[in-house]
Each structure stands twice: as structure tokens, then as C-alpha cells.
Design an enzyme around this catalytic site. Sequence first.
Site, mmCIF file in Angstrom:
data_model
loop_
_atom_site.group_PDB
_atom_site.id
_atom_site.type_symbol
_atom_site.label_atom_id
_atom_site.label_comp_id
_atom_site.label_asym_id
_atom_site.label_seq_id
_atom_site.Cartn_x
_atom_site.Cartn_y
_atom_site.Cartn_z
ATOM 1 N N ASP A 1 0.829 -1.207 0.000
ATOM 2 C CA ASP A 1 0.000 0.000 0.000
ATOM 3 C C ASP A 1 0.870 1.267 0.000
ATOM 4 O O ASP A 1 1.870 1.335 0.716
ATOM 5 C CB ASP A 1 -0.868 -0.035 1.268
ATOM 6 C CG ASP A 1 -1.956 1.011 1.271
ATOM 7 O OD1 ASP A 1 -2.795 0.982 0.360
ATOM 8 O OD2 ASP A 1 -1.968 1.851 2.183
ATOM 9 N N GLU B 1 14.347 -15.550 0.666
ATOM 10 C CA GLU B 1 14.558 -16.629 1.648
ATOM 11 C C GLU B 1 13.617 -17.794 1.362
ATOM 12 O O GLU B 1 13.776 -18.876 1.906
ATOM 13 C CB GLU B 1 14.267 -16.117 3.068
ATOM 14 C CG GLU B 1 15.298 -15.133 3.588
ATOM 15 C CD GLU B 1 14.806 -14.426 4.863
ATOM 16 O OE1 GLU B 1 13.758 -14.826 5.438
ATOM 17 O OE2 GLU B 1 15.481 -13.459 5.265
#
Length: 561
Positions: free
Chosen positions: A207, A258
Site C-alpha cells: 500500500d 529466503e
Amino acid sequence: MTRNNDRADWWRQAVVYQVYPRSFHDANGDGLGDLRGVTAKMGYIAALGVDAIWLSPFYPSPLADGGYDVADYRDVDPRLGSLEDFDEMVAAAHGAGVKVVVDIVPNHTSSEHPWFRAALGAGPGSPERERYIFRPGRGEHGELPPNGWRSCFGGPAWQPVGDGEWYLHLFAAEQPDLNWSNPEVHEDFRRTLRFWSDRGVDGFRVDVAHALAKDLDSRPLDAWPDDPGQDRPGEDNPLWDRPEVHDIYREWRQVFNEYEPARFAVGEAWIVPEHQWRYASMEELGQVFNFELAKANWMADEMRPAIEEGLAAAERSGSTTTWVLSNHDVPRHATRYGLPQVKSAEHHQLANDWLLRDGRSYREDRALGTRRARAALLMELGLPGSVYLYQGEELGLFEVADLPWDALEDPQARTTAHGDALKGRDGCRVPLPWEAAREDFGFSAPAEHAPAHLPQPAWFAGHAVDAEERDQGSMLWFYRRALAQRARLLTATGDTSLAWVSGYDDQVIAYERPTDDGRALVSVTNFGAHAVPLPEGEVLLASVPLEGGLLPGDACAWVVR
Ligand code: GLC
């Protein structure tokens, strides 16, 4: 056959369906949509043929801005369910071959977030206040705001807290801006990204991604202009699209990497397209919303540059672009295209003005808006990159312009007196109609239920899912057919090339894409008044019936050759 979602980089050419959870489907009967409601309708979502859902915020929130005021980033609002409900929803989505993208709101928290409460309690100069942007007021007793900045929802961007300090809020006063110069803020958001990734989330929507980094210290605050302008990026803008914001997303990229497959994010940044590519690069988020289609009128000379800008941005970023016609922040496109089309600067003004007057000044031409919305979908779906659909557009819903003032929830509608206020964005957030014959159109599952949180108009009956299911000519079936063809022909190889097709006049947009089975798909959209010929080949889809083999105006067709 390889499906798009079998690819690790599935998001590069995905169709993502935006769910606005409070208005999607209500499983428990409290009049608010919830996560179990999404799970219950997963079959509907999968049958539509989308690759992913993106959920607008479902986190605990006082709802000062439809959930974009988050009080706890790592939980579910009890009115919308629980973390267990979330896990079940993800399992149902993945079981149906649908990926899950969640919204992250890093520019501001809710004023009810424990951090902000602690900041208020701790007082000036405390580490608690350092997580936000507090500054002393001007005037003898700090009774004046630090400067004249305005909030995006109207009114001043500063709020006094009673001890001479004011805090910055670029949106509602209930949405204090975080201080991204503070390492603790970075640490907490990395934790949030891992929290949801560990729960199986496939990606994030970020956002107001261009607002996080701010410069309030390089010159006196009252030396800045009152409106630094979202569209004037760079060093010289204290609030929007500052260069340091990219450090944050490079850090997030490490977290995404990751995971296996690496997560991605799509940034929301209402900035000039030339500046968007950095956010979208693979060192950062991977994708950014390109709002140029949503901003364009139904005019060839606005749509063509919108497409060109998106393609150019994709080339610069080394990623893909996105295409958007509607979302929870703009009037629905079936309505926009049914209003008089005036050149773009005035266009939003017109739509807003129209909303302001409850749509009473004139009414949108619904048949025309629907016809153009069908054409727009086909034009959009053939383009390389990802397409973001907004819940209800597949039903051909129009904006609900005549919501009563006292029902409105959007802070945009609250900031000024009714006379000159915008009615805001609730007209595209009205709860979806599922069953034509029920009094709430089946929004709530239980027979006994509270009223839907925003009132639904009677004309929703004609757009209810069950009514459209029964009609092969409905918008719903058109979406299903178009999405199925896109999945079958355009996404398996990952090819994102596009060539313009020449030979048409400037009222036509025609482009060609290689198909996964070694042929070519030609998309022809006619914005003009006269019917035009189509290339030789098999007409796979047309937004309206052809007329004597010709493509009429306000229509699009796909031809495979
Ligand atoms: C984004 C959201 C919008 C929200 C604003 C503040 O623009 O899409 O709905 O009001 O950010 O969070």
C-alpha cells in the site's frame, strides 16, 4: 500442459482477482464479509479461471479507512475470522490451484496500534514517539501545525496531541505515518513479511509504496510547499517517491528470496510511469501497479499511450507490467465508460462530480458502459504481464452512486461538509450479489443475518451470480471464456513479446502475440463509429457479435492465425 501457476515466476503473467473481504461474502451473518466467506466461494473463484486472489486488509482494525488502518499486522480481525480461518482459506485456495496475495500497509498504522498508544503515553522526546513522525507545532504554545501539508483525504496532514507536538498523517488522522528512518520499523515489517510467508502466502501488495521514505529535516518544515505533489518525484520532494524508499524494497527482496519459490510483491504507487520501473525491478518488489489503463478514457488516443507506457516500463524494469481497469479506489469502469468521455484531465473530475451528485445530474448509459467493458477486458487480457481484476467486475457491476450519505464509510466522505465533499469510494465496495431471489442477494449465508454493511440497490438482482450463471450471454460467462482462452494460449511459455498490427486507422488498437502452440493471436479493438475488417484466421472470441464478418465500434475480437 504447463499451467502458469506451475512456474516459479507465475506472478509475471498472472490474472489476480482482488477480494475486498468485508464485501465479498459473509459466512457468519454479521453483515460483514469474512475469511470463511472467501473459503466458501473458492470454487467460484477457481471456476472463474484466475491464478491468484489478492485480499485487501483483513487485519484487526477500527475501520477508519476500510481496514487500511491496521492495529495488528500479524492477526485477523475477529469480525472477519481467526488465524485458523486464514490457514483454512489458504489451504482451500492452494487446493484449488489459486495463489494468495495479501495487502501490507507500511506507510501508516492505525492510531489504535499498540505502538501509537505507547507513543501518546510516553511524551515528547521518547523512543516510542520515534516510531512515528512527531514535530513541535508552531506558535508560542505549539498551537499551529508544523507546516501546511494537506492529507490525501482533505484537511491538514498534522494532528495535535495536546502537549505541543503534532503527528503527521498523509491519510486520515486515525492513520499516523510511521518513521522509516527508525530501524525498529524495518525490523517489524520484515517480521510481518516472514509471518505471512511462513503461513503460505505467495505474495504481497504494498500500500502507498512510494511514501515510506520522508525527508523532514533537510530544511525547515515550513519552507516546504503545502502540496509537494505525488507526481513530482525525486530529491526535492519531502514525502513522495524519494530515492531512499528503494533501500527498503531491496531489503524486502532479501526476505522474499529466503523462500522457495521466492515471494514477490506488487507496489501501489500513483506516480509518473517513468519512475515506476525501479520498484518493479527484480532487486525490489518485482511488480508495480500500472494505473494508466484505469486513468484513460474509452478513447484510442488515451488507451494506446497507456499500453505503450506499461510496455516501456516493463522493459526498463526487466520485469513485467500490470493492467488494471478497476479496484476499490476508483469508480467502476462499466460506469466510467458509460459517462460522457472527455479528455483525461477532466475525466476523473467528471466521474467524481457525478458521484458527488448521486448520479442524479445524468445517468450513465449502462448498455454502452457494458459493451465497452466487455471490449476493454479482451483488449486487456491479451496484453503481456499481469491483469488485476476487481471483485464484481466479472458480474458487470456499476458504481452504486446513490448510497445515502449517512451510510457512507469512506473517510473521504467524512472530511468536509456534504455540500462540497466527495462521496468517496464506497460505491464500488457494496457487498456482492450472489443470489437474485434473496433480500440481501445472498451476501450473508445464514437466513437470519444483520443487514449488509453497505446497502445494496435493487438492480443488483440482475447481476447476481446465480442469475448470470443461467445466462450464457452474461458478463460472468464472458469473463470465464476469455480467461480460459488466455490461460490456454498466452501464459505457458512465458513469452511477453508484442507487435503492433498496422493497416488500421487511429480509431483501432491492434496487436499480435505469439501463442503457446506456435501460432499468433491478434487482438483488434475498435473505438470508432464504423465497423472494421478482421485479419484472416479463426475468430476465437468477440465482445459482441460480428456484423457481416466485420468488427463494429466499441468492440474487441481475438483472431488466431
Ligand atoms: C491506498 C489504498 C486506499 C487507502 C490508502 C491509505 O491508496 O488503496 O484504499 O485508503 O492507501 O491506506
